[in-house]
Design an enzyme around this catalytic site. Structure first.
Site, PDB file in Angstrom:
ATOM      1  N   ASP A 235       2.805   5.428  -6.840  1.00  0.00           N
ATOM      2  CA  ASP A 235       4.059   5.271  -6.110  1.00  0.00           C
ATOM      3  C   ASP A 235       5.286   5.138  -7.005  1.00  0.00           C
ATOM      4  O   ASP A 235       6.411   5.164  -6.522  1.00  0.00           O
ATOM      5  CB  ASP A 235       3.978   4.034  -5.206  1.00  0.00           C
ATOM      6  CG  ASP A 235       3.064   4.268  -4.024  1.00  0.00           C
ATOM      7  OD1 ASP A 235       3.076   5.396  -3.521  1.00  0.00           O
ATOM      8  OD2 ASP A 235       2.345   3.345  -3.621  1.00  0.00           O
TER       9      ASP A 235
ATOM     10  N   HIS B 278       0.874  -1.186   0.000  1.00  0.00           N
ATOM     11  CA  HIS B 278       0.000   0.000   0.000  1.00  0.00           C
ATOM     12  C   HIS B 278       0.908   1.232   0.000  1.00  0.00           C
ATOM     13  O   HIS B 278       1.632   1.457  -0.959  1.00  0.00           O
ATOM     14  CB  HIS B 278      -0.936  -0.104   1.213  1.00  0.00           C
ATOM     15  CG  HIS B 278      -2.082   0.845   1.231  1.00  0.00           C
ATOM     16  ND1 HIS B 278      -2.458   1.597   0.159  1.00  0.00           N
ATOM     17  CD2 HIS B 278      -2.958   1.171   2.222  1.00  0.00           C
ATOM     18  CE1 HIS B 278      -3.507   2.342   0.473  1.00  0.00           C
ATOM     19  NE2 HIS B 278      -3.828   2.093   1.733  1.00  0.00           N
TER      20      HIS B 278
ATOM     21  N   HIS C 115      -2.442  -2.118  -9.941  1.00  0.00           N
ATOM     22  CA  HIS C 115      -3.388  -1.492  -9.018  1.00  0.00           C
ATOM     23  C   HIS C 115      -4.669  -2.300  -9.029  1.00  0.00           C
ATOM     24  O   HIS C 115      -5.063  -2.810 -10.080  1.00  0.00           O
ATOM     25  CB  HIS C 115      -3.678  -0.047  -9.454  1.00  0.00           C
ATOM     26  CG  HIS C 115      -4.225   0.789  -8.353  1.00  0.00           C
ATOM     27  ND1 HIS C 115      -5.557   0.786  -8.040  1.00  0.00           N
ATOM     28  CD2 HIS C 115      -3.619   1.635  -7.489  1.00  0.00           C
ATOM     29  CE1 HIS C 115      -5.746   1.610  -7.030  1.00  0.00           C
ATOM     30  NE2 HIS C 115      -4.598   2.135  -6.662  1.00  0.00           N
TER      31      HIS C 115
HETATM   32  N1  ACO Z   1       4.474  -6.946 -10.652  1.00  0.00           N
HETATM   33  C1  ACO Z   1       4.301  -8.139 -11.266  1.00  0.00           C
HETATM   34  N2  ACO Z   1       3.132  -8.765 -11.368  1.00  0.00           N
HETATM   35  C2  ACO Z   1       2.070  -8.165 -10.817  1.00  0.00           C
HETATM   36  C3  ACO Z   1       2.169  -6.912 -10.147  1.00  0.00           C
HETATM   37  C4  ACO Z   1       3.435  -6.310 -10.089  1.00  0.00           C
HETATM   38  N3  ACO Z   1       3.605  -5.157  -9.487  1.00  0.00           N
HETATM   39  N4  ACO Z   1       0.964  -6.560  -9.707  1.00  0.00           N
HETATM   40  C5  ACO Z   1       0.121  -7.540 -10.064  1.00  0.00           C
HETATM   41  N5  ACO Z   1       0.798  -8.516 -10.731  1.00  0.00           N
HETATM   42  C6  ACO Z   1       0.241  -9.719 -11.353  1.00  0.00           C
HETATM   43  C7  ACO Z   1      -0.054 -10.774 -10.322  1.00  0.00           C
HETATM   44  O1  ACO Z   1       1.031 -11.654 -10.114  1.00  0.00           O
HETATM   45  C8  ACO Z   1      -1.245 -11.476 -10.937  1.00  0.00           C
HETATM   46  O2  ACO Z   1      -0.767 -12.303 -11.964  1.00  0.00           O
HETATM   47  P1  ACO Z   1      -1.448 -13.760 -12.195  1.00  0.00           P
HETATM   48  O3  ACO Z   1      -2.831 -13.443 -12.662  1.00  0.00           O
HETATM   49  O4  ACO Z   1      -0.592 -14.408 -13.220  1.00  0.00           O
HETATM   50  O5  ACO Z   1      -1.424 -14.456 -10.874  1.00  0.00           O
HETATM   51  C9  ACO Z   1      -2.004 -10.346 -11.619  1.00  0.00           C
HETATM   52  O6  ACO Z   1      -1.001  -9.366 -11.927  1.00  0.00           O
HETATM   53  C10 ACO Z   1      -3.089  -9.715 -10.760  1.00  0.00           C
HETATM   54  O7  ACO Z   1      -2.482  -9.315  -9.541  1.00  0.00           O
HETATM   55  P2  ACO Z   1      -3.210  -9.268  -8.127  1.00  0.00           P
HETATM   56  O8  ACO Z   1      -2.219  -9.522  -7.043  1.00  0.00           O
HETATM   57  O9  ACO Z   1      -4.451 -10.118  -8.160  1.00  0.00           O
HETATM   58  O10 ACO Z   1      -3.675  -7.771  -8.088  1.00  0.00           O
HETATM   59  P3  ACO Z   1      -4.228  -7.051  -6.813  1.00  0.00           P
HETATM   60  O11 ACO Z   1      -5.303  -6.183  -7.278  1.00  0.00           O
HETATM   61  O12 ACO Z   1      -4.551  -8.018  -5.722  1.00  0.00           O
HETATM   62  O13 ACO Z   1      -2.960  -6.233  -6.306  1.00  0.00           O
HETATM   63  C11 ACO Z   1      -1.413  -4.519  -5.978  1.00  0.00           C
HETATM   64  C12 ACO Z   1      -2.796  -4.905  -6.496  1.00  0.00           C
HETATM   65  C13 ACO Z   1      -1.273  -4.994  -4.504  1.00  0.00           C
HETATM   66  C14 ACO Z   1      -1.256  -3.013  -6.005  1.00  0.00           C
HETATM   67  C15 ACO Z   1      -0.361  -5.215  -6.856  1.00  0.00           C
HETATM   68  O14 ACO Z   1      -0.481  -4.772  -8.199  1.00  0.00           O
HETATM   69  C16 ACO Z   1       1.058  -5.006  -6.349  1.00  0.00           C
HETATM   70  O15 ACO Z   1       1.499  -5.744  -5.463  1.00  0.00           O
HETATM   71  N6  ACO Z   1       1.787  -3.978  -6.886  1.00  0.00           N
HETATM   72  C17 ACO Z   1       3.087  -3.658  -6.408  1.00  0.00           C
HETATM   73  C18 ACO Z   1       2.995  -2.876  -5.130  1.00  0.00           C
HETATM   74  C19 ACO Z   1       2.527  -1.454  -5.365  1.00  0.00           C
HETATM   75  O16 ACO Z   1       3.006  -0.766  -6.251  1.00  0.00           O
HETATM   76  N7  ACO Z   1       1.588  -1.013  -4.509  1.00  0.00           N
HETATM   77  C20 ACO Z   1       1.066   0.357  -4.563  1.00  0.00           C
HETATM   78  C21 ACO Z   1      -0.355   0.377  -5.016  1.00  0.00           C
HETATM   79  S1  ACO Z   1      -0.950   2.022  -5.053  1.00  0.00           S
HETATM   80  C22 ACO Z   1      -1.242   2.382  -3.451  1.00  0.00           C
HETATM   81  O17 ACO Z   1      -1.521   1.564  -2.617  1.00  0.00           O
HETATM   82  C23 ACO Z   1      -1.143   3.729  -3.056  1.00  0.00           C
END
Ligand code: ACO
Length: 441
Positions: free
Chosen positions: A362, A267, A306
């Site tokens: 971010d 987050h 996201h």
């Molecule tokens: N890098 C690589 N793969 C990713 C990323 C990433 N940053 N984000 C999502 N994915 C992939 C997942 O592995 C998944 O792949 P799959 O379908 O093959 O299993 C798919 O994309 C969907 O991902 P989820 O985890 O289901 O997406 P979710 O909505 O739960 O997560 C999140 C969102 C937590 C923001 C995620 O994208 C992430 O961890 N990003 C990196 C951390 C980040 O930048 N957080 C800041 C968010 S903005 C904020 O909070 C202010």
């Protein structure tokens, strides 16, 4: 066409008609769908609330597919260009843009609440020299509830307004004291002649000069960053604010809990992780290797992806633009070249295209903060300050909403059926699977 949904339960052959309101059915309406006698009724299973609306809200609107964010109907791009953080905070908290006189009063009200009690200062002095400033912030905001016991009276609108001013006023002070603490530097008291962000910079960076003069470019850039972070509807920390608030806990405890949620690397802690990641890569030549690791599922590309945005996060676009203005003052942060190249490569790669993974807020914010002289541990703190306006608006909305009761999700129980207690001396050690016995903790 009627705004209803017809559902046939194939277990019983019965058909039910459920009203549809704003693209949603009421989960409670599902409980009438029963398979037989003592069936409690159908429920929906939605881990992590991927497709569940928990409230009605008027604060922020997001269209994740189009990359749209609006506060109270105003596009984020317009607010970032024309408004100021304190005006946006008023808009978010009160629902409308202020008139000139109301804005003057609002600014006065916030600025007269920037000081903290000396005992709170001493409380902060108790932390170890290397305490993470986000940990200090979470604990200190929670401690504020003991200084304002009337805050527990959450049904009193005058008290709610007072705590809102105090929280928005004091967050920069606590954040700056947390930073100075980690540096072993004396705390700088607020200078209410300065702007909200100008005063924050003064409390952070003032040394022996009589009066700190914030650089106007950095002051403005920080103000825009604060606008961009002021609210983002029902994310993890805001939902935490609402869940804790639904128990009628005081707002300081609620904000402390929301800030704790924000501290996580998935987050508000993500921009810290982005900068760590960019430092670790070190040069554009190493980007393909990183992308390979990400695609193999070994790590995530921080600052990408996201839950809601399946398009470019509109805040990331604005931040990318500000970066160049900031670098004209601070000198260029070399991480920006790695970030831009990383974005370019990722956005052409099938893995990211298929999953609709774009840069989020971010991805670029940490690079600017680093150029401005903030240590990485301060990044989530810089997020929590402006988000306080959003948290308070969402909290007030929750309390006024007659449909809201104490938050209490259901579960699907998948554990053991009834078992008889076995005395300890009769329990079998042999053959027990270690991970099964120990569980995840
Ligand atoms: N890098 C690589 N793969 C990713 C990323 C990433 N940053 N984000 C999502 N994915 C992939 C997942 O592995 C998944 O792949 P799959 O379908 O093959 O299993 C798919 O994309 C969907 O991902 P989820 O985890 O289901 O997406 P979710 O909505 O739960 O997560 C999140 C969102 C937590 C923001 C995620 O994208 C992430 O961890 N990003 C990196 C951390 C980040 O930048 N957080 C800041 C968010 S903005 C904020 O909070 C202010």
């Amino acid at each position: 066409m009627a705004d209803t949904l017809s559902v046939t339960d194939n277990r019983t052959g019965k058909t039910y008609t459920l009203p549809v309101e704003q693209g949603a059915i009421r989960a409670a309406d599902l409980s009438q769908i029963k398979a037989g006698g003592d069936d409690p009724g159908l429920t929906c299973y939605d881990p992590s609330f991927g497709n569940t609306a928990a409230c009605k809200s008027k604060v922020a609107y997001i269209d994740g597919h189009k990359g749209i964010l609006r506060y109270r109907g105003y596009p984020i791009e317009e607010l970032a260009e024309k408004s100021s953080y304190l005006e946006v905070a008023y808009l978010i908290v009160k629902g409308e843009l202020p008139t000139a006189s109301r804005f003057a009063m609002w600014q006065h009200n916030i600025k007269t609440h920037t000081l903290v009690h000396e005992n709170l200062k001493r409380f902060m002095e108790g932390f170890r020299y290397d305490a993470h400033p986000m940990g200090i912030l979470i604990a200190t905001v929670g401690a504020l509830s003991t200084f304002y016991p009337e805050a527990r009276n959450v049904s009193d609108v005058h008290s709610r307004r007072m705590q809102t001013r105090r929280l928005i006023g004091k967050m920069p002070t606590i954040a700056a004291f947390a930073y100075r603490h980690s540096r072993g530097q004396p705390y700088v008291y607020p200078d209410n002649e300065l702007s909200y962000t100008g005063n924050f910079l003064s409390m952070l960076f003032k040394m022996t000069e009589l009066r700190y003069k914030p650089n106007p470019v950095l002051e403005k850039a920080l103000d825009i960053l604060f606008i961009l972070h002021a609210d983002h509807e029902q994310n993890c920390s805001t939902s935490t604010m609402r869940v804790v608030g639904s128990a009628l806990a005081d707002p300081y405890s609620c904000v402390s809990a929301a800030a704790a949620a924000l501290s996580g690397p998935r987050h508000g802690g993500a921009n810290e992780e982005v900068v760590h990641m960019l430092h670790q890569i070190g040069s554009t030549a190493k980007i393909p290797e990183l992308i390979k690791q990400v695609k193999a599922g070994e790590r995530r590309l921080m600052g990408f992806g996201h839950r809601v945005y399946k398009n470019y996060d509109p805040r990331a676009k604005i931040i990318r633009q500000i970066a160049h203005e900031v670098f004209e003052v601070t000198g260029k942060n070399p991480l920006i070249d790695i970030a831009i190249e990383l974005e370019r490569i990722a956005l052409q790669d099938d893995y990211f295209i298929k999953r609709k993974l774009y840069p989020n807020v971010d991805f670029y914010s940490g690079i600017i903060y680093e150029a401005m002289g903030f240590p990485m541990e301060m990044f989530p703190v810089l997020f929590a300050i402006p988000r306080t306006a959003g948290w308070m608006a969402q909290w007030a909305e929750l309390l006024a909403d007659e449909e809201q009761r104490i938050a209490r999700p259901k579960q699907l129980y998948v554990g053991h059926g009834t078992r008889g207690y076995v005395p300890i001396e009769q329990r079998d050690e042999v053959g027990a699977d270690e991970t099964e016995v120990r569980g995840p903790l």
